[in-house]
Design an enzyme around this catalytic site. Structure first.
Site, PDB file in Angstrom:
ATOM      1  N   SER A  30       0.810  -1.216   0.000  1.00 38.18           N
ATOM      2  CA  SER A  30       0.000   0.000   0.000  1.00 38.18           C
ATOM      3  C   SER A  30       0.846   1.270   0.000  1.00 38.18           C
ATOM      4  CB  SER A  30      -0.946  -0.007   1.204  1.00 38.18           C
ATOM      5  OG  SER A  30      -0.214  -0.138   2.410  1.00 38.18           O
ATOM      6  N   THR A  31       1.971   1.275   0.736  1.00 45.53           N
ATOM      7  CA  THR A  31       2.814   2.474   0.768  1.00 45.53           C
ATOM      8  C   THR A  31       3.576   2.629  -0.545  1.00 45.53           C
ATOM      9  OG1 THR A  31       3.085   2.040   3.139  1.00 45.53           O
ATOM     10  CG2 THR A  31       4.447   3.759   2.182  1.00 45.53           C
ATOM     11  N   ASP A  83      10.628   0.903  -1.270  1.00 42.84           N
ATOM     12  CA  ASP A  83       9.695  -0.161  -0.906  1.00 42.84           C
ATOM     13  C   ASP A  83       9.221   0.049   0.521  1.00 42.84           C
ATOM     14  OD1 ASP A  83       8.198  -2.461  -1.123  1.00 42.84           O
ATOM     15  OD2 ASP A  83       9.883  -3.786  -1.592  1.00 42.84           O
ATOM     16  N   ASP A  86       6.911  -4.306   6.698  1.00 41.26           N
ATOM     17  CA  ASP A  86       5.939  -4.649   7.740  1.00 41.26           C
ATOM     18  C   ASP A  86       6.476  -4.324   9.124  1.00 41.26           C
ATOM     19  OD1 ASP A  86       3.899  -5.843   5.962  1.00 41.26           O
ATOM     20  OD2 ASP A  86       5.488  -7.275   5.546  1.00 41.26           O
ATOM     21  N   GLY A  97       7.059  -8.990   3.290  1.00 41.25           N
ATOM     22  CA  GLY A  97       6.388 -10.145   2.712  1.00 41.25           C
ATOM     23  C   GLY A  97       4.934 -10.273   3.079  1.00 41.25           C
ATOM     24  N   GLY A  98       4.396  -9.277   3.807  1.00 40.90           N
ATOM     25  CA  GLY A  98       2.979  -9.331   4.125  1.00 40.90           C
ATOM     26  C   GLY A  98       2.101  -9.338   2.882  1.00 40.90           C
ATOM     27  N   GLU A 105      10.981  -8.815  -4.195  1.00 42.29           N
ATOM     28  CA  GLU A 105      11.432  -7.619  -3.487  1.00 42.29           C
ATOM     29  C   GLU A 105      12.888  -7.755  -3.066  1.00 42.29           C
ATOM     30  OE1 GLU A 105       7.262  -6.027  -1.463  1.00 42.29           O
ATOM     31  OE2 GLU A 105       8.451  -7.534  -0.407  1.00 42.29           O
ATOM     32  N   LYS A 123       5.291   1.108  11.966  1.00 42.01           N
ATOM     33  CA  LYS A 123       6.123  -0.024  11.530  1.00 42.01           C
ATOM     34  C   LYS A 123       7.473  -0.058  12.239  1.00 42.01           C
ATOM     35  CE  LYS A 123       3.118  -1.303   8.353  1.00 42.01           C
ATOM     36  NZ  LYS A 123       2.107  -0.239   8.409  1.00 42.01           N
TER      37      LYS A 123
END
Length: 239
Positions: A30-31, A83, A86, A97-98, A105, A123
């Protein structure tokens, strides 16, 4: 300010590091999606960059936003990867890896001169492990692989329940590479580099969500504004 607005703030700050002509790794989640959208606006205004997406979802977002794409078969390195994560600890070790894209990645991050992690400040943690650790595995021989993972956990002083990740439809989640993910509820990982090395040695483990020594800096957005944390050690080899 909403969590989504904080994520977009972090993405906007990281975008300030992008220069004309750069080859970029484009993260997943999402980010990172906010970053791709903001990058697309800059591209529309004349910025010339080329990106390598870390998932099919990011590929679709980048194409929609007009960002030119390539692959690591066509170029030999990346200047910068942006990137999310989490979890982020004070050494800038990460759990990722969520979203299920940890393999791509990590390949992209390792091919980059720098990696900037963007996130809201929830986070940031003193110790990794509250977020379930994803371990990407080959379906064949999964029972043997899980037993080897449990042994590695015990040797590294951690333990917890493991579960094969399910998709929203209730079926097993399958990564872009055709693998499965086992999520491990470990609670607290006292030696992330040691655990990363132990997991990497297991046949059947394709990759794991511990990113050790890859992040150069983290951009964290919170109620008090933006914090930028630089890693204290030079970029090292990923286990």
């Amino acid at each position: 300010m909403t969590m989504d607005q904080l994520k977009r703030q972090a993405a906007a700050r990281a975008l300030e590091e992008v220069r004309d002509g750069m080859q970029l790794g484009l993260g997943t989640g999402s980010t990172a999606k906010h970053f791709v959208e903001l990058l697309g606006e800059r591209v529309a205004a004349g910025l010339k960059v080329i990106g390598v997406p870390t998932s099919e979802a990011t590929r679709a977002d980048a194409e929609r936003c007009g960002v030119k794409l390539t692959t690591l078969d066509e170029i030999d390195h990346l200047d910068l990867t942006i990137d999310g994560a989490d979890e982020i600890d004070p050494e800038l070790n990460l759990i990722k890896g969520g979203g299920g894209a940890l393999l791509r990645e990590k390949i992209v991050a390792a091919a980059s001169d720098r990696m900037i992690v963007i996130a809201d400040d929830s986070k940031w943690v003193p110790t990794l492990g509250k977020f379930p650790l994803p371990v990407e595995v080959i379906p064949f021989g999964l029972g043997a692989t899980r037993r080897a993972i449990e042994k590695a956990f015990a040797e590294c002083g951690v333990s917890g329940q493991m579960a094969v990740r399910k998709a929203k439809d209730g079926h097993v989640f399958v990564t872009d590479g055709g693998h499965w993910i086992v999520d491990a509820q470990l609670g607290r990982i006292t030696d992330p580099p040691g655990l990363a090395k132990a997991l990497s040695a297991i046949p059947g483990v394709v990759e794991h969500g511990l990113f050790i020594g890859l992040a150069s800096s983290a951009v964290l957005a919170g109620g008090g504004g933006i914090r930028v944390i630089e890693r204290r050690k030079p970029k090292g080899d990923q286990e």
